[in-house]
Motif scaffolding. Structure first.
Motif, short mmCIF file in Angstrom:
data_model
loop_
_atom_site.label_atom_id
_atom_site.label_comp_id
_atom_site.label_asym_id
_atom_site.label_seq_id
_atom_site.Cartn_x
_atom_site.Cartn_y
_atom_site.Cartn_z
N ASN A 113 -7.43 -3.61 2.02
CA ASN A 113 -8.79 -3.21 1.64
C ASN A 113 -8.87 -1.74 1.23
O ASN A 113 -9.72 -1.36 0.40
N LYS A 114 -8.00 -0.92 1.80
CA LYS A 114 -7.97 0.50 1.44
C LYS A 114 -7.63 0.66 -0.04
O LYS A 114 -8.19 1.50 -0.74
N THR A 117 -8.80 3.50 -7.09
CA THR A 117 -8.54 2.27 -6.34
C THR A 117 -8.32 1.12 -7.32
O THR A 117 -8.50 1.27 -8.53
N LYS A 176 -6.68 -4.18 6.64
CA LYS A 176 -7.18 -2.81 6.49
C LYS A 176 -6.43 -2.08 5.38
O LYS A 176 -7.02 -1.40 4.53
N ASP A 177 -5.08 -2.23 5.38
CA ASP A 177 -4.27 -1.56 4.37
C ASP A 177 -4.55 -2.13 2.97
O ASP A 177 -4.57 -1.40 1.98
N SER A 237 0.82 -1.22 0.00
CA SER A 237 0.00 0.00 0.00
C SER A 237 0.85 1.27 0.00
O SER A 237 0.40 2.33 -0.41
#
Length: 288
Positions: A283-284, A55, A280-281, A41
């Motif tokens: 999915n970001k 994204t 989380k990273d 990321s």
């Protein structure tokens, strides 16, 4: 430093091939690289895409990750490149294995990173039977380490790494380097098939103590390795002593490495938190 003077393997922790090039130039050698979703990321190309408000789709992100590790692999063809599966608290061993098989096909020198959780270790047990190389990440307890050893019995040396995160233990007031000492002591009772990879190395003192203890492998960010290289890549001498700065030493547990791996308590809050941060990273980047 001539490579022959160093018994410990040196890896860089990151997701940018330009950093790989930089440390090879600075150190003169490199034995491997560890990647994870957080580092992917932070890759400059991913950051540029996110800065534009864009994204990735899941296929695009996997292809992006594949391109990164293939470029890194070309820079250290005789080394190891760790590639991490997506694993949250609900990801099954079978799902991790499916990802691992795909990622293992990307490069010839892959170690597939799996969490030191129940499902992660279950996946590792099958992965090594299939001939895959694995890196068991987010390890914070000797019980997790004993389970990894037991589950992967029969593997060849170099096929299995275990990655204790010393910096994250330090963050909660525990001496992460005392955990490395305990883990190396525990594994001396075994056959040596699991190699200890000291990870989450935050500074030069961590690196020097890992060298002093005889960790099989050390992985650190570019800044830490570059600082060490600029000092001439010194090794700890006879007068060397590590200062834990008041951090609480972790107790040693004399565990049975031959016990069924499922008999060990594998829960640790830092393993859960680490998995949450990595997902989380990831999915970001997917816009989730």
């Amino acid at each position: 430093m001539p490579r022959k003077e160093l018994n410990t393997k040196i890896f860089i922790d990151g997701g940018d091939p330009d950093e790989t090039r930089a440390i090879i130039k600075s150190l003169g050698f490199l034995d491997g690289q560890t990647t994870n979703p957080s580092f992917v990321s932070k890759n400059p190309r991913a950051q540029e895409k996110m800065d534009r408000g864009e994204t990735f789709t899941e296929p695009e992100l996997l292809e992006f990750y594949k391109g990164i590790v293939q470029e890194i692999s070309s820079l250290i063809p005789d080394g190891s490149v760790s590639i991490e599966v997506y694993a949250d608290e609900n990801t099954t061993a079978e799902e991790m294995l499916e990802q691992g098989r795909t990622m293992n096909s990307w490069i010839p020198n892959a170690h597939i990173k799996l969490p030191s959780s129940k499902e992660g270790i279950r996946a590792a047990e099958q992965a090594v039977k299939e001939g895959m190389r694995v890196n068991m990440t987010l390890c914070f307890s000797l019980k997790q380490a004993a389970a990894v050893y037991s589950a992967t019995r029969g593997a060849k040396r170099g096929q299995v790494f275990i990655s204790p995160f010393v910096g994250r233990l330090d963050d909660r007031g525990e001496d992460g380097m005392s955990f490395i000492a305990n883990l190396l002591k525990l594994y001396k009772k075994g056959d040596g098939h699991v190699m200890v990879l000291t990870a989450s190395v935050r500074h030069d003192a961590h690196l020097m103590e890992a060298l002093h203890l005889g960790s099989d492998i050390i992985t650190a960010k570019l800044e830490t390795l570059d600082e060490w290289a600029k000092k001439g890549s010194p090794l700890p001498g006879e007068a060397y002593a590590y200062d834990p700065h008041g951090l609480k030493p972790l107790p040693y547990e004399d565990l049975d490495l031959e016990a069924d791996w499922t008999s060990f308590d594998l829960t640790h809050p830092l393993t859960t938190q680490g998995m949450e941060k990595f997902t989380k990273d990831w999915n970001k980047l997917l816009g989730k």
